[in-house]
Structures are given as structure tokens and as C-alpha cells.
Design an enzyme around this catalytic site. Structure first.
Site, PDB file in Angstrom:
ATOM      1  N   VAL A   1       0.841  -1.211   0.000  1.00 31.55           N
ATOM      2  CA  VAL A   1       0.000   0.000   0.000  1.00 31.55           C
ATOM      3  C   VAL A   1       0.875   1.260   0.000  1.00 31.55           C
ATOM      4  O   VAL A   1       0.562   2.252  -0.674  1.00 31.55           O
ATOM      5  CB  VAL A   1      -0.974  -0.002   1.205  1.00 31.55           C
ATOM      6  CG1 VAL A   1      -1.870   1.226   1.184  1.00 31.55           C
ATOM      7  CG2 VAL A   1      -1.835  -1.256   1.176  1.00 31.55           C
TER       8      VAL A   1
ATOM      9  N   LYS B   1     -12.790  -4.518  10.078  1.00 30.92           N
ATOM     10  CA  LYS B   1     -13.464  -3.505   9.253  1.00 30.92           C
ATOM     11  C   LYS B   1     -14.890  -3.287   9.746  1.00 30.92           C
ATOM     12  O   LYS B   1     -15.376  -2.150   9.803  1.00 30.92           O
ATOM     13  CB  LYS B   1     -13.463  -3.948   7.786  1.00 30.92           C
ATOM     14  CG  LYS B   1     -12.055  -3.990   7.194  1.00 30.92           C
ATOM     15  CD  LYS B   1     -12.009  -4.765   5.887  1.00 30.92           C
ATOM     16  CE  LYS B   1     -10.610  -4.790   5.300  1.00 30.92           C
ATOM     17  NZ  LYS B   1     -10.425  -5.796   4.248  1.00 30.92           N
TER      18      LYS B   1
ATOM     19  N   GLY C   1      -1.002  -9.188  -3.963  1.00 30.08           N
ATOM     20  CA  GLY C   1      -0.979  -8.154  -2.917  1.00 30.08           C
ATOM     21  C   GLY C   1      -2.331  -7.930  -2.267  1.00 30.08           C
ATOM     22  O   GLY C   1      -2.562  -6.885  -1.662  1.00 30.08           O
TER      23      GLY C   1
ATOM     24  N   GLY D   1      -5.525  -4.439  -2.914  1.00 31.48           N
ATOM     25  CA  GLY D   1      -4.568  -4.214  -4.005  1.00 31.48           C
ATOM     26  C   GLY D   1      -3.849  -2.893  -3.830  1.00 31.48           C
ATOM     27  O   GLY D   1      -4.322  -1.986  -3.150  1.00 31.48           O
TER      28      GLY D   1
HETATM   29  N1  HSE Z   1      -6.270  -8.433   3.071  1.00 27.89           N
HETATM   30  C1  HSE Z   1      -7.258  -7.449   2.808  1.00 27.89           C
HETATM   31  C2  HSE Z   1      -8.301  -8.037   1.885  1.00 27.89           C
HETATM   32  C3  HSE Z   1      -6.609  -6.246   2.191  1.00 27.89           C
HETATM   33  O1  HSE Z   1      -8.031  -9.080   1.293  1.00 27.89           O
HETATM   34  O2  HSE Z   1      -9.382  -7.480   1.776  1.00 27.89           O
HETATM   35  C4  HSE Z   1      -7.506  -5.044   2.121  1.00 27.89           C
HETATM   36  O3  HSE Z   1      -7.921  -4.623   3.382  1.00 27.89           O
END
Ligand code: HSE
Length: 404
Positions: free
Chosen positions: A14, A196, A178, A293
Site C-alpha cells: 500500500v 473492518k 498483494g 490491491g
Molecule cells: N487483506 C485485505 C483483503 C486487504 O483481502 O481485503 C484489504 O484490506
């Protein structure tokens, strides 16, 4: 006009995405002047003098007036963010674990030091979830917010179920692209979407719930029988995060769900995320975009940088003393090997039960704490059906046959 000088912590996926997005953009009134990293001597694509190995080089530098924190380690990230706020340096972070675990204290610190912290990049990659909830939904009574909050698991489910790839191959591709966390168990066991969801609870309902108090089940125990069960009924399996308000009670969890064609979430594939908000005035709205990503998340971070330069901050959290966080009763499908002795009494109501030679399943209503016990004590998997307010109304579809 004052040009913001950014001290960036972390130059992983990121961090590099932010750097690239900033490089390609001449309308942002900010520049990265120092990048804090942990490993000296590593080959990097930028001049060595840009890198620092001591956090103090950024935090104690009076010329740096904006800190962007994009490191992996949530505890170290929290120390950096606290120190930056104390020094009245605004902060942008994308660290969902750090934010979710410390949100109450982070809100207090922002108030005490009158300095903002923004973290759009922490929730669903490029989708502007937090700002939408903060600004657009400020006057809306949200009844429910749910969706696909993790790109890696959605990518893996797409590759394994829709494209018949192996689980290991799909996980590896999620890592190479990624999308996955450095420790991918955070993705596949549903911790990442839970962090989240915790952040979303604060910005939707104004309540802080520690992630430890939110139930999470990931995709790691989904069996071939579960996939066959879904396929036979024209359903997909999606890992959903969901928060619901009923009266003054809020419930929230992360779990795999059966999703039928009628749901917009059915059509969300690969690393895409989707957030479905259901409010009194606007009814249902869907936010859709790349949830993981380098550049999608880099853009979300860059957007926060721009917001800081424009004086934006989140609304001070209003205390919702009238709301309480309560575990809900859910309709679920629990699958198990036929030799397991599952305690069916844990269910409040059973609508369907099937035990074959090798595998079995039960569909019924269960309280979340009882479900957690059942999963802790048995080799079993759960997929939520959501009952009547459906991802799918499973009873209309269910029929028995030998699986596995
Ligand atoms: N590892 C997380 C995902 C990255 O796959 O959503 C983004 O927060």
C-alpha cells in the site's frame, strides 16, 4: 500555498501504491519527504536518503506535518499514531486491526489534541465507505449494513468454487497479487473483515465494539459437501460482514453465507468488495469496488491525504447510550462428519436435518454464543442463511440427498 510534507511509515504494497498514486498526480498539495522502514540495507526503488530507520526521524521532525502510517504491526502502528497525534501531526492510516482495537482511545486522542486521524484505506480498499457513512448517511437511520469486506477470501471463493482452482493455488495468487495480509489467516479466518466491521459499527451507529466481542467464522472450514449443497441449489457462498439494528439493539458478525441470484452480492467476484446499506430514507444502496490491491488502496490513502489538506475530520462521535450490542439469533446451516456427536439441543428450532453415511447437516435457528460453543467443540462448519430477510430462503430450496 503550504505544501504538506508527509512522513510515511511502511513501504510495502500500500505504501508503494500511495507513492505511485501521488507521483501520477500533480493536483495533490503534498509530498513524501521521509519513509520510515524497519530493515536497513534492503534494496529499494527510491534513493537511500529518503529512508529512515528510527521513527523519531519522522515524529520529531518539525518540518513533517502529516504522518501516513502503513505498517503491518498493529501495536507499533498504534504507538506511532499516538505519538503523532500528541505532536499535533494529522495522521492517515490503513491499519484496520490497529484502528478497530483502539478506536475509543483514538477518538479521545483526536479530541484531546484537536488533530485528525483518517482511515478510509482501512475499510474495503478503494470504496469510500467511511466518508459515505460520515457525510452522506449522517442524517439517515441505518437499519442494516452488510457486505463483502475482504478481497482475498472473495477472490479465493471465486477461484475455488466458480473456476475449480485449488484452495492453495487461489490463496497463493491472492498473496502474489498483494490482496492478502502478511499473515493470511487474518483473511481466511474472517478477522480482517471483522476489524473492518468494528470500524463500520462506529461510523454507522456511533457505538464502539471491540473486535473480540464480534463473532467471526471464515472460509477455512468450507467443505466439498458445502460447495455441492450450494451448487445444487443455485447458490453461492460469500463471506459476509453484517451489522443490524433492531430497536436499540445492534448485532454484528462475520460468517460465510449462502447467497442467491436475487442478491446483488451474488454477482460480486474476485477481489471486489461490496457494501449494501439499508436505511429508512434511502432504502438499499450498494457500494462496489476493488477491496484490496496496491493502487486501489493507495488511492484511498491518497484521498485521505487530500482530505487532511482541506481540513476534513470525522464527526466527533456522539455517544449512543441508548444502543446496546447484543448477540443475535440466526438461521444457519451447520455441516459435520456423520461420526460427530453434535448437540442438536443447542438449536432453538430445527427446520431440516440430514445425516448420511459420511456427512450430515442441520439447518435451524441458534443464538450466536451457542453457535460459537458448537463450533469450538465439534469438527463442523457453519454457513448462515439469514432466514426470511434473506440472502436466501433456504427452506424453499432444500432437499435431501447423499453428499460427499
Ligand atoms: N487483506 C485485505 C483483503 C486487504 O483481502 O481485503 C484489504 O484490506
Amino acid at each position: 500555498m503550504h505544501k504538506y510534507k508527509i512522513g510515511l511509515f511502511g513501504f510495502g504494497c500500500v505504501g508503494q501504491g500511495l507513492y505511485e498514486a501521488l507521483e501520477k498526480n500533480d493536483r495533490v498539495n503534498a509530498e513524501i519527504v521521509k519513509i520510515g522502514v524497519k530493515t536497513p540495507g534492503k534494496e529499494r526503488p527510491l534513493p537511500a536518503e529518503l529512508f529512515a530507520y528510527d521513527p523519531g526521524e519522522i515524529l520529531e521532525n518539525d518540518d513533517i506535518d502529516l504522518v501516513v502510517e502503513l505498517i503491518d504491526d498493529a501495536d507499533k502502528a498504534f504507538s506511532i499514531v499516538k505519538e503523532a497525534l500528541k505532536r499535533k501531526k494529522p495522521v492517515v492510516s490503513a491499519n484496520k486491526k490497529m484502528v478497530a482495537e483502539n478506536l475509543a482511545e483514538l477518538i479521545a486522542l483526536q479530541k484531546r489534541y484537536e488533530t485528525p486521524l483518517l482511515y478510509e484505506g482501512a475499510v474495503c480498499g478503494s470504496i469510500p465507505v467511511i466518508k459515505t457513512l460520515e457525510d452522506y448517511y449522517a442524517l439517515e437511520q441505518v437499519k442494516e449494513i452488510k457486505g463483502i469486506f475482504n478481497g482475498s477470501t472473495n477472490y479465493i471463493l471465486t477461484k475455488v468454487i466458480e473456476e475449480n482452482k485449488s484452495y492453495d493455488e487461489a490463496l497463493h495468487a491472492a498473496q502474489v497479487n498483494g490482496f492478502a495480509e502478511t499473515d493470511p489467516t487474518l483473511d481466511v479466518e474472517g478477522y480482517d473483515p471483522k476489524y473492518k466491521l468494528g470500524i463500520v459499527l462506529q461510523h454507522t451507529f456511533g457505538i464502539y465494539v471491540h473486535p473480540n466481542d464480534i463473532f467471526n467464522q471464515g472460509i477455512q472450514n468450507i467443505t466439498k459437501s458445502d460447495i455441492a449443497f450450494a451448487r445444487e441449489r443455485g447458490l453461492k457462498i460469500k463471506l459476509l460482514a453484517k451489522a443490524t439494528r433492531q430497536g436499540n439493539n445492534i448485532s454484528a458478525f462475520v460468517a460465510p453465507h449462502f447467497v442467491s441470484k436475487e442478491s446483488p452480492l451474488y454477482h460480486v467476484e474476485n477481489e471486489y468488495n461490496a457494501v449494501l446499506v439499508d436505511g429508512d430514507f434511502a432504502a438499499e444502496q450498494l457500494l462496489l469496488g476493488k477491496g484490496a490491491g496496491k493502487l486501489p488502496t493507495g488511492l484511498a490513502v491518497l484521498s485521505d491525504v487530500v482530505s487532511i489538506t482541506r481540513g476534513y475530520h470525522y464527526r466527533p462521535s456522539e455517544l449512543h447510550n441508548d444502543l446496546s450490542f447484543e448477540p443475535s439469533t440466526e438461521e444457519v446451516y451447520v455441516s459435520f462428519e456423520s461420526n460427530e456427536t453434535l448437540d442438536f439441543n443447542a438449536f432453538k428450532h430445527i427446520t431440516e436435518k440430514y445425516v448420511g453415511k459420511k456427512t450430515g447437516y442441520v439447518i435451524g435457528q441458534i443464538d450466536i454464543p451457542a453457535l460459537k460453543n458448537l463450533l469450538d467443540e465439534n469438527n463442523a462448519n457453519v454457513i448462515f442463511t439469514s432466514g426470511a430477510k434473506a440472502e436466501t430462503e433456504i427452506h424453499k430450496l432444500a432437499y435431501s440427498y447423499e453428499i460427499g
